[in-house]
Design a protein around this motif. Structure first.
Motif, PDB file in Angstrom:
ATOM      1  N   UNK A  17       0.838  -1.209   0.000  1.00  0.00           N
ATOM      2  CA  UNK A  17       0.000   0.000   0.000  1.00  0.00           C
ATOM      3  C   UNK A  17       0.868   1.252   0.000  1.00  0.00           C
ATOM      4  N   UNK A  18       0.447   2.291  -0.684  1.00  0.00           N
ATOM      5  CA  UNK A  18       1.246   3.524  -0.719  1.00  0.00           C
ATOM      6  C   UNK A  18       1.294   4.196   0.640  1.00  0.00           C
ATOM      7  N   UNK A  19       2.380   4.930   0.853  1.00  0.00           N
ATOM      8  CA  UNK A  19       2.545   5.714   2.085  1.00  0.00           C
ATOM      9  C   UNK A  19       2.228   7.174   1.757  1.00  0.00           C
ATOM     10  N   UNK A  20       1.785   7.967   2.765  1.00  0.00           N
ATOM     11  CA  UNK A  20       1.675   7.596   4.177  1.00  0.00           C
ATOM     12  C   UNK A  20       0.344   6.944   4.523  1.00  0.00           C
ATOM     13  N   UNK A  21       0.339   6.219   5.615  1.00  0.00           N
ATOM     14  CA  UNK A  21      -0.877   5.652   6.184  1.00  0.00           C
ATOM     15  C   UNK A  21      -1.408   6.636   7.224  1.00  0.00           C
ATOM     16  N   UNK A  22      -2.675   6.911   7.134  1.00  0.00           N
ATOM     17  CA  UNK A  22      -3.286   7.903   8.025  1.00  0.00           C
ATOM     18  C   UNK A  22      -3.083   7.532   9.496  1.00  0.00           C
ATOM     19  N   UNK A  23      -2.765   8.538  10.286  1.00  0.00           N
ATOM     20  CA  UNK A  23      -2.634   8.359  11.726  1.00  0.00           C
ATOM     21  C   UNK A  23      -1.243   7.991  12.191  1.00  0.00           C
ATOM     22  N   UNK A  24      -0.318   7.784  11.283  1.00  0.00           N
ATOM     23  CA  UNK A  24       1.017   7.327  11.677  1.00  0.00           C
ATOM     24  C   UNK A  24       2.071   8.425  11.601  1.00  0.00           C
ATOM     25  N   UNK A  25       1.652   9.671  11.549  1.00  0.00           N
ATOM     26  CA  UNK A  25       2.619  10.771  11.537  1.00  0.00           C
ATOM     27  C   UNK A  25       1.980  12.018  12.135  1.00  0.00           C
ATOM     28  N   UNK A  26       2.853  12.922  12.532  1.00  0.00           N
ATOM     29  CA  UNK A  26       2.409  14.231  13.012  1.00  0.00           C
ATOM     30  C   UNK A  26       3.395  15.266  12.491  1.00  0.00           C
ATOM     31  N   UNK A  38      10.769  19.865  10.724  1.00  0.00           N
ATOM     32  CA  UNK A  38      11.363  19.662   9.396  1.00  0.00           C
ATOM     33  C   UNK A  38      10.484  18.851   8.465  1.00  0.00           C
ATOM     34  N   UNK A  39       9.304  18.446   8.933  1.00  0.00           N
ATOM     35  CA  UNK A  39       8.414  17.621   8.136  1.00  0.00           C
ATOM     36  C   UNK A  39       7.694  16.622   9.014  1.00  0.00           C
ATOM     37  N   UNK A  40       6.873  15.728   8.417  1.00  0.00           N
ATOM     38  CA  UNK A  40       6.108  14.766   9.216  1.00  0.00           C
ATOM     39  C   UNK A  40       7.030  13.815   9.983  1.00  0.00           C
ATOM     40  N   UNK A  41       6.687  13.547  11.249  1.00  0.00           N
ATOM     41  CA  UNK A  41       7.445  12.628  12.085  1.00  0.00           C
ATOM     42  C   UNK A  41       6.590  11.396  12.400  1.00  0.00           C
ATOM     43  N   UNK A  42       7.188  10.215  12.411  1.00  0.00           N
ATOM     44  CA  UNK A  42       6.409   9.000  12.695  1.00  0.00           C
ATOM     45  C   UNK A  42       5.949   8.947  14.140  1.00  0.00           C
ATOM     46  N   UNK A  43       4.746   8.432  14.355  1.00  0.00           N
ATOM     47  CA  UNK A  43       4.187   8.279  15.698  1.00  0.00           C
ATOM     48  C   UNK A  43       3.363   7.000  15.753  1.00  0.00           C
ATOM     49  N   UNK A  44       3.039   6.597  16.970  1.00  0.00           N
ATOM     50  CA  UNK A  44       2.103   5.491  17.173  1.00  0.00           C
ATOM     51  C   UNK A  44       0.691   6.058  17.098  1.00  0.00           C
ATOM     52  N   UNK A  45      -0.146   5.446  16.276  1.00  0.00           N
ATOM     53  CA  UNK A  45      -1.515   5.929  16.098  1.00  0.00           C
ATOM     54  C   UNK A  45      -2.322   5.745  17.388  1.00  0.00           C
ATOM     55  N   UNK A  46      -3.390   6.544  17.553  1.00  0.00           N
ATOM     56  CA  UNK A  46      -4.227   6.411  18.763  1.00  0.00           C
ATOM     57  C   UNK A  46      -4.791   5.007  18.949  1.00  0.00           C
TER      58      UNK A  46
END
Length: 395
Positions: free
Chosen positions: A139-148, A152-160
């Motif tokens: 599946x193409x990136x990004x996956x919703x909910x996995x960044x904030x 300097x740009x979007x950072x990876x996070x753990x989704x709620x």
């Protein structure tokens, strides 16, 4: 004296030509010439002189006759052509994988040097000749909910809901009970030809590592995922000899404070989206610092990222998921050496149930890995993505 000479000339002046030849002045010469040996020698000289005069006056008696001249020479045999990469890796493939010394006679392993389309030589031979494989897209990136958003740009996070980049961006894998082996090929994104070859010619299960400083990094990651590869970002860590031995900008240093490390790490993590974890680039000096290693692993755990090292940080636990490669396959960049390491990796998987190897994107490494992985299934080994080798701490 003068008068006597005049009288002698006057006395001989009325004689017929030659009548004085037998006179007292020529007698000794005539007697000398009459000797047998002298006569024979004179006759020989006369004959040679006549022949020479004949050639000078009349020319070569064979002139005008048909003639031909042939130059006889032995040409040197043409030099034997160096075996191409394809010939080396395709010849008697099974025996070659089991025994690197099984190369056909005259086909030295070192002869299979790979040359990129841009002329770069990596180890003469042809370019990367392994076939292009059909795409098996993720599946193409990004996956919703996995960044904030970050500075300097979007950072990876753990989704709620608990989803993590380490699981969402990994390639799905279903073990089938056979020994399994995984391979990471890193250093991608700097050389376009090699990067594209790795993406298109390595099986989708091979994990690809990209340099964070690569131009157009997101585009390369998107292309890799479109062909089915899960992706790691390479993290430059301080090695022995730094800064003379410099992994590049934003290298994480063992002695810097947590704020400086966080700023560098945020820049690297925000370079692109779609990676499931990080892997080290160098870093033996960084690994020796308990504080620095613990801070790094804690940050990666909080962001839901995996960390896979090449053995440099083998004793450093942490991150959301963790694994260590047991074999670096291309410390020596020749086909025979790389195949030998891949054989060892395969043997380890059959002995232990699984094994993880790592290599750099040298063209010879891509060629060897493509041809080695193509035969794994027939040899009773399952090829797995590197993410399948990771474990959660405490599990």
């Amino acid at each position: 004296m003068f008068a006597k000479r005049q009288s002698a000339l006057a006395a001989a002046a009325g004689q017929a030509p030659g009548s004085g030849a037998s006179g007292p002045g020529f007698g000794p010469l005539i007697r000398f010439l009459k000797r047998p040996m002298v006569a024979v020698g004179a006759a020989g000289l006369l004959t040679l002189g006549a022949a020479a005069l004949f050639l000078v006056v009349l020319g070569d008696p064979r002139a005008g006759m048909p003639s031909a001249r042939v130059a006889l020479s032995r040409e040197a045999p043409p030099p034997a052509e160096a075996a191409s990469a394809y010939e080396v890796f395709a010849a008697d493939v099974f025996a070659l994988y089991q025994d690197p010394s099984a190369l056909p006679e005259g086909m030295a392993a070192e002869a299979a040097i790979i040359t990129l389309p841009d002329g770069t030589r990596a180890a003469g031979g042809a370019g990367i000749t392994a076939p292009v494989l059909p795409a098996r897209p993720l599946p193409p990136a990004p996956v919703a909910g996995l960044s904030r958003p970050g500075p300097d740009g979007p950072l990876p996070v753990i989704a709620p809901d608990g989803r993590t980049p380490a699981t969402a961006y990994a390639r799905p894998f279903q073990p089938d009970g056979r020994p399994r082996v995984a391979l990471i090929v890193g250093g991608l994104g700097l050389n376009a030809a090699t990067t594209r070859a790795a993406i298109e010619r390595l099986p989708a299960e091979v994990t690809l590592g990209f340099v964070p400083h690569a131009e157009g990094l997101q585009g390369w990651i998107d292309l890799a995922r479109a062909h089915g590869h899960e992706v790691l970002i390479e993290l430059p860590l301080e090695p022995t000899g730094y800064p003379d031995n410099d992994p590049g900008p934003y290298t994480l240093l063992a002695g810097e404070g947590p704020e400086a490390m966080e700023a560098k790490l945020d820049w690297i993590l925000s370079r692109a989206q779609g990676y499931f974890g990080l892997t080290n680039y160098l870093g033996d000096r960084f690994a020796a610092s308990d504080v620095a290693a613990a801070d790094l692993m804690s940050t990666l755990r909080e962001r839901g990222l995996a960390f896979i090292d090449d053995g440099t940080l083998a004793r450093r636990p942490g991150a959301f998921a963790r694994a260590t490669a047991t074999t670096v396959i291309d410390e020596t960049q020749t086909p025979a050496a790389i195949i030998g390491r891949l054989n060892a990796l395969e043997a380890a998987a059959k002995t232990r149930g699984q094994a993880l190897g790592a290599g750099f994107s040298y063209p010879v490494t891509v060629e060897a890995a493509a041809r080695w992985t193509a035969g794994l299934n027939a040899r009773g080994v399952q090829l797995a993505p590197a993410s399948a080798m990771t474990r959660r701490p405490g599990r």
